[in-house]
Write an enzyme that holds these catalytic residues in place. Structure first.
Site, PDB file in Angstrom:
ATOM      1  N   ASP A   1       0.970   5.226  -0.182  1.00 33.21           N
ATOM      2  CA  ASP A   1       0.225   6.485  -0.054  1.00 33.21           C
ATOM      3  C   ASP A   1       0.873   7.562  -0.912  1.00 33.21           C
ATOM      4  OD1 ASP A   1      -1.806   5.916   2.036  1.00 33.21           O
ATOM      5  OD2 ASP A   1      -0.055   5.522   3.281  1.00 33.21           O
TER       6      ASP A   1
ATOM      7  N   HIS B   1       0.843  -1.197   0.000  1.00 31.48           N
ATOM      8  CA  HIS B   1       0.000   0.000   0.000  1.00 31.48           C
ATOM      9  C   HIS B   1       0.876   1.245   0.000  1.00 31.48           C
ATOM     10  CE1 HIS B   1      -3.284   2.699   0.676  1.00 31.48           C
ATOM     11  NE2 HIS B   1      -2.793   3.107   1.833  1.00 31.48           N
TER      12      HIS B   1
ATOM     13  N   ASP C   1      -7.743   1.212   2.734  1.00 33.30           N
ATOM     14  CA  ASP C   1      -7.322   2.247   3.686  1.00 33.30           C
ATOM     15  C   ASP C   1      -8.223   3.470   3.776  1.00 33.30           C
ATOM     16  OD1 ASP C   1      -5.582   2.945   5.728  1.00 33.30           O
ATOM     17  OD2 ASP C   1      -4.249   4.083   4.421  1.00 33.30           O
TER      18      ASP C   1
ATOM     19  N   ASP D   1       1.812  -1.075   4.503  1.00 26.49           N
ATOM     20  CA  ASP D   1       2.257   0.177   3.898  1.00 26.49           C
ATOM     21  C   ASP D   1       3.699   0.062   3.419  1.00 26.49           C
ATOM     22  OD1 ASP D   1      -0.186   1.010   4.704  1.00 26.49           O
ATOM     23  OD2 ASP D   1       0.505   2.551   6.095  1.00 26.49           O
TER      24      ASP D   1
ATOM     25  N   HIS E   1      -6.694   9.402   0.121  1.00 30.64           N
ATOM     26  CA  HIS E   1      -7.346   9.345   1.433  1.00 30.64           C
ATOM     27  C   HIS E   1      -6.506   9.935   2.565  1.00 30.64           C
ATOM     28  CE1 HIS E   1      -5.253   5.421   0.873  1.00 30.64           C
ATOM     29  NE2 HIS E   1      -4.857   5.639   2.108  1.00 30.64           N
TER      30      HIS E   1
END
Length: 997
Positions: free
Chosen positions: A144, A142, A256, A393, A537
């Site tokens: 970001d 994941h 998430d 993450d 997000h």
């Protein structure tokens, strides 16, 4: 179904008998004690009482075991995938509503043991004898696009290494697989790699070893984002994938975002996706679904009585998407199978039991320990097909992690294959692999998944920790987000019209040589991607670190400036190309003027107040609007460019600072404004109050994500100094402005015909930079008998009923409002329409409450590592609308469906897409300007031109037909009609012919 009911009745009966027996025993014990009192020594009396208590404890223990046995019998009855959750012979399901689930749940949060928020899971061991457990382990990382680091920093430090290693490690073994979601990162990496590596990517995609999931530019927030931005980032990602890789995503991956919206599922289904995975759902809802074995369901839109909008949804059952919370209910055991945490590494297991490398000596013990977790998790689902994710993450940065995870798991999978008596088939997989197997098993068993309506807000991960703070956090940037969105849409439309006109006038499909089309398209692309990146997000949510927020804001601001240049240039050329004034002479590089035609009515208008001023109405409706410009003289006047006649205008002062006022004229405690509303011959009173929220005294306090108010709740705003109040009256508008220390509040009424004059404009300019751990709220108080229900919008796409429940804490009752909320009773409705997203609640009947800004000094222990103290002077803008009602809500599939009225839709449209004013350059050769007419009339009231998007030399026309409430009708009636199906089809055809002529 009948068996479940009988068993439930049996359990209830046993419980009642047990309670009655225990009560009777207590009565006998009390009676015996009274008879013996004074007749036996105290020691014997105590000894006898102790025996009674021991016996009572024994009976209680027996009763608990009986109830547990009955519960286990319920869970261990015939495997659910052998029967299926059918309703009648054909397996047809009625859609369940999440609102009813909330009414049902006690929200008591007992300790569930190893699965803290759940319950103990048991199985007999023979459930998989006939149909083996089929397990897909899905590796993921994941990433970001901004959170603790900026997008670019994350890419340089981690993401590019993950993707580089992916090419090598997946190529080493065809059994290895991986999924990837964030196209913003993937496209940046694609630009950095050579053709040979690009061919490897395509080969891995064709082989099914790599799957791009969702396909959006980011994994978007689903609470604050407007559906325009959600769709635009999805289009940007899908077009990039199609252009460079030639594939199309089929599964969604949203592990998430802090809560989930059915608006997003509708867009995914429309984009061709069939399945999706979600994670962040209230822990009590997860527990309920797990007990009912309904963690997989068909998610249906609230207005849809058919299955057209259904999408298959898998809900992860446990706390998080990391490895400790995905293999099974016990995180201490699952963490032992996260081989990135092997001893000697930088991360370890918090439960202090580290993973072990898999060897011939320990493979049996390790495999059986892991299989037990898989089997327990499998008992929460209808099918023997199990999805387990492997990642977290920014995982798989280093080559060593790839080796540790894949090699150790492959040894475990090989052991399972060598022991068929275990009845398990485990392998690495993608989401497509999993859902394909799931669909095959369900079809073979004749099983239909249950159907669900509703949304998953407000999210709570534990205790009273409700993630309703981020609905408002960083409101300055939430407002900037919507400004860019409106500017981007207007620019897309005007640029598309300009290029279409140029191609038509030239007749050869080319553009005018002097028009900088390539440069403008690059600016459009940058604007799209800046808006798309902010939908992440941790972007629009306001939950990133300060430097990251600055990076986001810089991108948004620069994109707005660049798009304004495209707007100005497109408007200039479009007016020059108007065939009523010019024709194109191919023998000369300039345009010639011809006699203009008479003015006709128009829908989307470019017009001029002066030779240097251009006004663009970006909506699809002919409307009357007020245009504000700054002049340096009170003697300025406005005239019609065509007739030379004066136009209605109003000169108002621009106030840089409020002037100090005398305390003699005001009450010292001034905390509410009372307005009287005249509608349909009735006078209604509406109050506007301002409030402070503090934070709890407990260890965990409010932060960027969480709203944890103090026990005292909201306190009315009060000031030791009186406010300055200014009253303005004029032919265009009248307003009242109240200037307080922390905010300036203005209410304005426009004296206009049509829907523009039906509502009250409310604007606030908020400044709480001097405060510590406080949140400022605005409350609308009316006499609407709304009970415990109100409605808020989901992504400005649909309305969702909300219920205020005494069993939930205050912070649980705040929900996301992207652009609208309303209260209603049988006779009236009060709608609050918003130009920005924020938190909204109705804590008492007749009241609506929005959080305007938050300033919080501490982290809320969710990973950010800071509070939110970068507040700015922030504007918020609303329209307040009062309507009479006749009739009730529309019933769809047994559910009550509510929409905004047509008047509210049009008011919201004008609020979110105001007219755009442009100033022509001083050396412009524009002639005397006149209206430009793409269409000769407005679109129907319920048809919204969402976008006119130019991918390259093509144009994508996006229309949205809105549902609307028919129980209210304004007087006089609106000047537009609503559409029938055939009218919409005709409009699409006409616009298509116009653009491609």
């Amino acid at each position: 179904m009948k068996r479940s009911r009988v068993l439930a009745v049996l359990v209830g009966g046993v419980f009642i008998v047990a309670v009655m027996s225990l009560n009777r025993m207590l009565e006998l014990m009390q009676g015996a004690g009274l008879k013996q009192r004074g007749e036996t020594p105290a020691g014997q009396d105590l000894s006898h009482l102790q025996q009674k208590i021991d016996r009572l404890e024994h009976l209680l223990s027996d009763n608990n075991r009986l109830v547990a046995t009955l519960r286990d019998s319920l869970l261990q009855r015939k495997a659910p995938w052998e029967t299926g959750p059918k309703d009648g012979a054909n397996g047809v399901q009625h859609a369940n509503d999440l609102l009813d689930v909330y009414d049902l749940l006690p929200f008591d949060n007992p300790d569930g043991g190893a699965w803290k928020q759940g319950f103990e899971i048991r199985y007999q061991g023979n459930e998989w004898d006939e149909q083996p457990l089929e397990l897909f382990l899905v590796p993921h990382s994941h990433n970001d696009p901004g959170w603790l680091k900026t997008f670019d920093s994350y890419y340089q430090d981690q993401t590019k290494h993950i993707l580089n290693n992916m090419l090598i490690k997946l190529s080493e073994d065809s059994r290895r697989k991986m999924i990837w979601a964030e196209i913003s990162f993937f496209s940046k990496w694609w630009n950095d790699i050579d053709d040979q590596k690009r061919e490897i990517v395509k080969r891995l995609l064709r082989a099914g070893q790599l799957e791009l999931v969702t396909g959006g530019w980011v994994m978007a927030d689903e609470a604050n984002s407007h559906y325009f931005a959600l769709l635009d980032q999805l289009i940007e990602g899908h077009q990039w994938i199609q252009r460079h890789l030639g594939v199309k995503p089929s599964s969604g991956w949203a592990v998430d975002p802090f809560g989930h919206s059915p608006s997003m599922t509708y867009l995914l289904k429309g984009a061709g996706l069939r399945d999706m995975v979600i994670q962040r759902v209230h822990y009590a809802v997860k527990k309920h679904f797990a007990k009912q074995q309904t963690l997989e369901f068909l998610w249906r839109q609230s207005w849809d009585s058919s299955s057209r909008s259904d999408i298959t949804c898998h809900m992860m059952p446990f706390y998080s998407y990391d490895v400790p919370h995905t293999c099974g209910p016990n995180p201490a055991i699952c963490c032992q199978f996260d081989f990135h945490r092997l001893p000697g590494g930088r991360v370890s297991c918090p439960w202090r039991i580290p993973p072990q490398p898999i060897t011939e000596q320990n493979v049996q013990e390790r495999a059986l320990l892991l299989l037990d977790q898989y089997r327990q998790k499998s008992r929460l689902f209808h099918s023997p097909v199990l999805l387990v994710s492997l990642g977290d993450d920014f995982r798989f940065v280093e080559s060593s992690e790839w080796d540790a995870q894949f090699s150790n798991y492959q040894k475990l999978f090989d052991y399972f294959d060598q022991h068929p008596e275990l009845h398990v088939k485990a392998r690495f997989g993608t989401l497509s692999d999993y859902f394909k197997a799931l669909r095959r098993r369900l079809t073979a068993a004749g099983t239909t998944l249950p159907t669900l309506r509703g949304d998953f807000f407000t999210y709570s991960d534990r205790d009273d920790h409700y993630w309703s703070g981020y609905f408002t956090s960083r409101p300055f940037y939430k407002r900037l987000d919507r400004t860019l969105e409106a500017t981007l849409r207007a620019t897309e439309i005007l640029f598309s019209l300009t290029t279409a006109e140029m191609r038509r006038y030239r007749g050869d499909g080319h553009l005018v040589a002097d028009f900088p089309a390539h440069q403008h398209f690059q600016r459009l692309t940058t604007g799209r991607r800046s808006l798309a990146l902010f939908q992440h997000h941790d972007g629009v949510t306001g939950t990133a670190r300060d430097p990251v927020v600055v990076d986001y804001g810089t991108r948004l601001f620069h994109s707005i400036l660049n798009l304004r240049q495209v707007l100005q240039s497109s408007a200039h050329w479009l007016l020059l190309l108007d065939k009523s004034q010019y024709h194109y002479d191919q023998s000369k590089p300039f345009l010639k003027m011809v006699t203009p035609d008479p003015i006709t009515s128009f829908k989307m208008i470019l017009c001029s107040l002066f030779l240097s001023l251009i006004i663009f109405n970006p909506t699809e409706q002919l409307r009357t609007s007020v245009i504000s410009i700054v002049v340096d003289s009170p003697d300025a006047r406005v005239v019609d460019a065509q007739t030379g006649q004066p136009m209605t205008a109003q000169i108002s002062a621009v106030w840089e600072e409020p002037t100090l006022a005398s305390a003699e004229d005001f009450q010292p405690k001034y905390n509410k404004m009372i307005y009287y509303w005249f509608n349909s011959g009735l006078v209604r009173q509406v109050q506007v109050q301002f409030l402070w929220y503090g934070t709890t005294r407990n260890r965990d306090k409010s932060g960027a994500y969480l709203f944890l108010p103090g026990e005292e709740g909201a306190q009315l705003y009060s000031s030791s100094e009186p406010p300055l109040v200014r009253v303005s009256r004029g032919p265009v508008f009248s307003d009242i402005t109240s200037c307080f220390r922390h905010f300036t509040h203005r209410v304005r009424l426009y004296h206009l015909e049509g829907h523009a004059g039906k509502s009250l404009e409310i604007s606030n300019m908020v400044d709480i930079r001097s405060e510590v751990n406080r949140e400022l709220a605005m409350r609308i108080v009316s006499n609407v008998a709304s009970g415990n229900r109100f409605y808020s919008d989901l992504n400005s796409f649909q309305m969702q009923q909300r219920r205020t429940l005494a069993k939930l804490p205050l912070q649980a009752h705040f929900y996301p409002m992207t652009s609208a909320s309303f209260l209603q009773d049988e006779t009236s409705r009060v709608s609050l329409l918003s130009a920005q997203s924020q938190a909204v609640a109705s804590l008492r009947p007749g009241e609506l409450e929005v959080i305007l800004d938050r300033r919080l000094q501490q982290d809320d222990n969710l990973g950010l590592g800071q509070g939110i103290t970068d507040n700015k002077l922030t504007a918020s803008l609303y329209q307040l609308l009062l309507e009479d009602r006749r009739g009730g809500a529309q019933e769809v599939g047994g559910a009550s469906v509510q929409h905004l009225s047509l008047l509210a839709h049009l008011t919201s449209l004008s609020l979110c897409h105001p007219p755009i004013t442009m100033v022509a350059t001083s050396d412009s050769q524009l002639p005397k300007l006149r209206p430009f007419l793409p269409l000769q009339s407005s679109l129907p009231c319920d048809v919204h031109l969402l976008n006119l998007r130019t991918p390259s030399q093509e144009v994508a026309l996006l229309l949205h037909r809105k549902g609307f409430d028919c129980s209210s009708a304004p007087e006089p009636p609106l000047q537009c009609s609503w559409s029938a199906h055939e009218e919409v089809d005709t409009l699409i055809y006409l616009l298509y012919v116009f653009l491609y002529y």
